[in-house]
Design a protein around this motif. Structure first.
Motif, mmCIF file in Angstrom:
data_model
loop_
_atom_site.group_PDB
_atom_site.id
_atom_site.type_symbol
_atom_site.label_atom_id
_atom_site.label_comp_id
_atom_site.label_asym_id
_atom_site.label_seq_id
_atom_site.Cartn_x
_atom_site.Cartn_y
_atom_site.Cartn_z
ATOM 1 N N TYR A 98 9.437 7.236 7.275
ATOM 2 C CA TYR A 98 8.414 7.525 6.266
ATOM 3 C C TYR A 98 7.902 8.954 6.393
ATOM 4 C CZ TYR A 98 8.163 2.499 5.368
ATOM 5 O OH TYR A 98 8.470 1.201 5.040
ATOM 6 N N ASN A 99 7.532 9.525 5.253
ATOM 7 C CA ASN A 99 6.860 10.815 5.275
ATOM 8 C C ASN A 99 5.453 10.636 5.837
ATOM 9 O OD1 ASN A 99 8.756 12.688 4.185
ATOM 10 N ND2 ASN A 99 8.472 11.745 2.176
ATOM 11 N N LYS A 100 5.078 11.503 6.747
ATOM 12 C CA LYS A 100 3.741 11.410 7.346
ATOM 13 C C LYS A 100 2.653 11.858 6.367
ATOM 14 C CE LYS A 100 5.469 10.223 11.346
ATOM 15 N NZ LYS A 100 6.891 10.307 11.014
ATOM 16 N N PHE A 101 3.050 12.706 5.388
ATOM 17 C CA PHE A 101 2.083 13.270 4.449
ATOM 18 C C PHE A 101 2.245 12.604 3.084
ATOM 19 C CE2 PHE A 101 1.096 16.447 1.136
ATOM 20 C CZ PHE A 101 -0.251 16.645 1.412
ATOM 21 N N ASN A 102 1.134 12.261 2.457
ATOM 22 C CA ASN A 102 1.128 11.653 1.130
ATOM 23 C C ASN A 102 0.170 12.431 0.230
ATOM 24 O OD1 ASN A 102 1.810 9.268 -0.686
ATOM 25 N ND2 ASN A 102 -0.419 9.141 -0.672
ATOM 26 N N PHE A 103 0.632 12.758 -0.972
ATOM 27 C CA PHE A 103 -0.195 13.526 -1.901
ATOM 28 C C PHE A 103 -0.306 12.782 -3.225
ATOM 29 C CE2 PHE A 103 -0.527 16.732 -5.319
ATOM 30 C CZ PHE A 103 -1.754 17.288 -4.972
ATOM 31 N N GLY A 104 -1.515 12.741 -3.776
ATOM 32 C CA GLY A 104 -1.739 12.085 -5.058
ATOM 33 C C GLY A 104 -2.819 12.776 -5.856
ATOM 34 N N ILE A 105 -2.967 12.359 -7.109
ATOM 35 C CA ILE A 105 -4.003 12.874 -7.998
ATOM 36 C C ILE A 105 -4.889 11.707 -8.427
ATOM 37 C CG2 ILE A 105 -4.509 13.990 -10.201
ATOM 38 C CD1 ILE A 105 -3.315 15.881 -8.217
ATOM 39 N N GLY A 106 -6.192 11.881 -8.268
ATOM 40 C CA GLY A 106 -7.125 10.817 -8.606
ATOM 41 C C GLY A 106 -8.008 11.170 -9.787
ATOM 42 N N ILE A 107 -8.337 10.169 -10.593
ATOM 43 C CA ILE A 107 -9.329 10.296 -11.655
ATOM 44 C C ILE A 107 -10.252 9.087 -11.557
ATOM 45 C CG2 ILE A 107 -7.886 11.652 -13.216
ATOM 46 C CD1 ILE A 107 -7.310 9.063 -14.752
ATOM 47 N N GLY A 108 -11.523 9.285 -11.859
ATOM 48 C CA GLY A 108 -12.439 8.161 -11.723
ATOM 49 C C GLY A 108 -13.806 8.432 -12.321
ATOM 50 N N ALA A 109 -14.730 7.568 -11.980
ATOM 51 C CA ALA A 109 -16.100 7.659 -12.482
ATOM 52 C C ALA A 109 -17.014 6.922 -11.520
ATOM 53 C CB ALA A 109 -16.210 7.058 -13.884
ATOM 54 N N PHE B 164 -5.165 13.953 -0.251
ATOM 55 C CA PHE B 164 -4.216 14.223 0.813
ATOM 56 C C PHE B 164 -4.257 13.060 1.805
ATOM 57 C CE2 PHE B 164 -6.235 18.063 -0.756
ATOM 58 C CZ PHE B 164 -5.143 18.794 -1.221
ATOM 59 N N GLY B 165 -3.104 12.488 2.096
ATOM 60 C CA GLY B 165 -3.061 11.341 2.995
ATOM 61 C C GLY B 165 -2.156 11.587 4.185
ATOM 62 N N PHE B 166 -2.514 10.979 5.333
ATOM 63 C CA PHE B 166 -1.748 11.117 6.559
ATOM 64 C C PHE B 166 -1.464 9.716 7.103
ATOM 65 C CE2 PHE B 166 -4.518 14.717 5.885
ATOM 66 C CZ PHE B 166 -3.633 15.793 5.966
ATOM 67 N N LEU B 167 -0.192 9.373 7.182
ATOM 68 C CA LEU B 167 0.214 8.019 7.543
ATOM 69 C C LEU B 167 -0.176 7.680 8.978
ATOM 70 C CD1 LEU B 167 1.792 5.463 6.659
ATOM 71 C CD2 LEU B 167 3.842 6.549 7.605
ATOM 72 N N LEU B 168 -0.884 6.565 9.132
ATOM 73 C CA LEU B 168 -1.280 6.086 10.452
ATOM 74 C C LEU B 168 -0.339 4.996 10.977
ATOM 75 C CD1 LEU B 168 -5.135 5.775 9.854
ATOM 76 C CD2 LEU B 168 -3.906 7.674 10.919
ATOM 77 N N GLY B 169 0.221 4.216 10.065
ATOM 78 C CA GLY B 169 1.095 3.120 10.456
ATOM 79 C C GLY B 169 1.213 2.124 9.326
ATOM 80 N N GLY B 170 1.849 0.991 9.596
ATOM 81 C CA GLY B 170 2.001 -0.017 8.559
ATOM 82 C C GLY B 170 2.718 -1.244 9.069
ATOM 83 N N LYS B 171 2.859 -2.226 8.168
ATOM 84 C CA LYS B 171 3.474 -3.491 8.563
ATOM 85 C C LYS B 171 4.145 -4.141 7.347
ATOM 86 C CE LYS B 171 1.438 -6.194 11.505
ATOM 87 N NZ LYS B 171 0.506 -7.152 12.173
ATOM 88 N N ASP B 172 5.291 -4.776 7.590
ATOM 89 C CA ASP B 172 5.960 -5.639 6.607
ATOM 90 C C ASP B 172 5.766 -7.081 7.056
ATOM 91 O OD1 ASP B 172 7.020 -3.623 4.907
ATOM 92 O OD2 ASP B 172 8.628 -3.253 6.346
#
Length: 227
Positions: free
Chosen positions: A172-183, A134-142
Motif C-alpha cells: 500500500y501507498n503510505k500517503f493518501n491525498f483527497g479533496i474534501g467539500i462540506g458544511a 493529506f493522509g498517512f497510512l497507519l495500518g489495516g485489516k481484512d
C-alpha cells in the motif's frame, strides 16, 4: 499536537493573507471533533462486486484561524477509518455438483489524516468548506466470511470459514491525498454539527495494473470549540 496544528495552519494561510486586504480581528480557536464515516473504495477489478458503504469513525483536533471577515482556515489532525464492505456471489458446477460461494468481507484502512479546509461563513453560524486532505497510512485489516454450499443430488452441505488478517503494508501507498467539500452549523458558539465528502485522488496501492483504486468517504459528526 497543538504546535503541529498551529504550524500547519500558519503555512496554509500565508498565501491567503497575502491576497486579502481585509483582516479579521477574531481570535484563533481550538477544538475537538468526532464523527461517523461511510466509506467505499472506488471500482476496480477485484472490487467489482456488490460493494456497500463500510461504517467507521473519525476523531481528532482542529484549529480555526480567521483570515478575513467571512473566511477562515481550519487545519485538522484526525484518526480516520476508511475502507470498503464487499459482497461476492458466484455459482459454478463441477461435474453434476452445484456449488454456491458467498464472500462477505470488510477492508479497514486506518489513516492519520490532516485536512486543511478553507471555510466561508454564509451566516455567522453556518459555513461551507473545501480543501485538501493529506493522509498517512497507519495500518489495516481484512476480515470476513466465506460460505460454500454444495448440492449433490438431494444432498446439500454448507461450510463457512471466517478470516481476519492484517494488511501487508508494503503493498500500500503510505500517503493518501483527497479533496474534501462540506458544511457545518454551530448551534452555539461552542457546539456544532459537520458534514463532509472526501474524494480520493491517489491510488491506495503501490503497484496496480488496473484502474486507480481510491478512498472515498462521507463523514458526519459533531465539533466543539474551546472559547
Amino acid at each position: 499536537m497543538r504546535k503541529l496544528i498551529v504550524g500547519l495552519a500558519i503555512a496554509a494561510c500565508l498565501s491567503v493573507n497575502a491576497q486579502e486586504k481585509t483582516k479579521s480581528s477574531a481570535p484563533v480557536t481550538f477544538g475537538v471533533k468526532a464523527g461517523f464515516n461511510a466509506s467505499t473504495i472506488s471500482k476496480v477489478d477485484q472490487y467489482d462486486n456488490d460493494q456497500k458503504l463500510k461504517p467507521g469513525f473519525n476523531a481528532g483536533v482542529f484549529a480555526n484561524i480567521p483570515v478575513a471577515e467571512k473566511f477562515s482556515i481550519q487545519p485538522e489532525l484526525l484518526f480516520n477509518q476508511l475502507g470498503s464492505k464487499t459482497e461476492e456471489r458466484e455459482v459454478y458446477y463441477i461435474n453434476s455438483d452445484r456449488y454456491s460461494r458467498e464472500v462477505d468481507y470488510k477492508k479497514t484502512l486506518s489513516y492519520l489524516a490532516v485536512p486543511v479546509m478553507v471555510q466561508y461563513n454564509i451566516l455567522p453560524q453556518l459555513y461551507v468548506e473545501a480543501g485538501p486532505e493529506f493522509g498517512f497510512l497507519l495500518g489495516g485489516k481484512d476480515k470476513g466470511d466465506i460460505t460454500t454450499t454444495k448440492t449433490s443430488g438431494n444432498t446439500t452441505t454448507t461450510q463457512t470459514t471466517t478470516f481476519s488478517e492484517k494488511i501487508v503494508k508494503d503493498l500500500y501507498n503510505k500517503f493518501n491525498f483527497g479533496i474534501g467539500i462540506g458544511a457545518g452549523y454551530y448551534f452555539t458558539q461552542n457546539f456544532g454539527v459537520t458534514a463532509r465528502f472526501t474524494a480520493g485522488i491517489t491510488d491506495i496501492f503501490k503497484e496496480n495494473s488496473a484502474d486507480t483504486v481510491r478512498n472515498n468517504a462521507f463523514q458526519v459528526g459533531v465539533a466543539y470549540k474551546f472559547k
